[in-house]
Design an enzyme around this catalytic site. Structure first.
Site: not given
Ligand code: AMP
Length: 217
Positions: A13, A86, A125, A158, A169
């Site tokens: 995404k 989320r 990744r 990452r 996750r």
């Molecule tokens: P992502 O890059 O979208 O996978 O986000 C990485 C991490 O950032 C997630 O595992 C959460 O710890 C935090 N995070 C990102 N977006 C949110 C959100 N909308 N609400 C809470 N935590 C978030």
């Protein structure tokens, strides 16, 4: 054009949202990217968020919502939100924040990909520590292992793409984020896209589905 992108970690995404935002000349907002850059530069926001991100847990809403409010105010004309909302509570808050600004969401693009496929993709990744370019050893490998094609920088993984963190996750996604699909389905905004295909095929489907929404607004 105001969209949210849903889908499990590794569904593509982020990359798809980036491509669509470039094509449509609107802002791509990844809450994960905003948080990671806050952690890197050691801001107050970053200090508060770091332990949650490292554990693959959700950062608390009071931190996230303050951040989103600021971002929406600056991007009223058009945006793609990637990684937000989320939870159903966040989806509710987004609806209220947009209403305060006199705005509405046009669609929620949901990339559907199985857990097995997601695990394979996330473990493969990598990104460039210098320019941020994304690579995947399965679908988009670098020409030279461990080196960025674009700038020659080193490719790294990452912290939260390690297997134990990925498992958490995915669990968080299933429990907290999947109900957001119903939230948007009940508002007739959900666009399900099969994300388990080639990158270009997925992009084409997203463009078609989003184009249809705008033709019919
Ligand atoms: P992502 O890059 O979208 O996978 O986000 C990485 C991490 O950032 C997630 O595992 C959460 O710890 C935090 N995070 C990102 N977006 C949110 C959100 N909308 N609400 C809470 N935590 C978030």
């Amino acid at each position: 054009m105001r969209l949210v992108f849903l889908g499990p970690p590794g569904s593509g995404k982020g990359t798809q949202a980036k491509v669509l935002a470039e094509k449509k000349k609107i802002t791509h907002i990844s809450t994960g990217d905003v948080l990671r850059s806050a952690v890197k530069s050691g801001t107050e926001l970053g200090k508060k968020a770091k332990s949650y991100i490292d554990a693959g847990a959700l950062v608390p809403d009071d931190i996230i919502l303050g951040m989103i409010k600021e971002i929406l105010r600056k991007n009223k004309k058009g945006f793609i939100l990637d990684g937000f909302p989320r939870t159903v509570a966040q989806a509710d808050s987004l609806e209220n924040l947009l209403a305060e600004l006199g705005l509405k969401l046009d669609a929620a693009v949901n990339l559907v990909v199985s857990d097995d496929e997601v695990l394979k993709r996330l473990l493969g990744r990598f990104y460039c520590e210098k320019c941020g370019a994304d690579f995947n050893v399965n679908t988009n490998p670098p020409e030279i292992e461990g080196i960025c094609n674009k700038c020659g920088g080193k490719l790294i993984q990452r912290e939260d793409d390690k297997e134990e963190v990925i498992t958490n996750r995915l669990r968080v996604y299933r429990e907290k984020t999947m109900p957001v699909e119903d939230f948007y389905r009940s508002r007739n905004l959900l666009l399900n896209i099969n994300g388990a295909r080639s990158f270009d095929d997925v992009t084409a489907s997203i463009l078609e589905a989003v184009g249809y929404v705008y033709d019919n607004l």
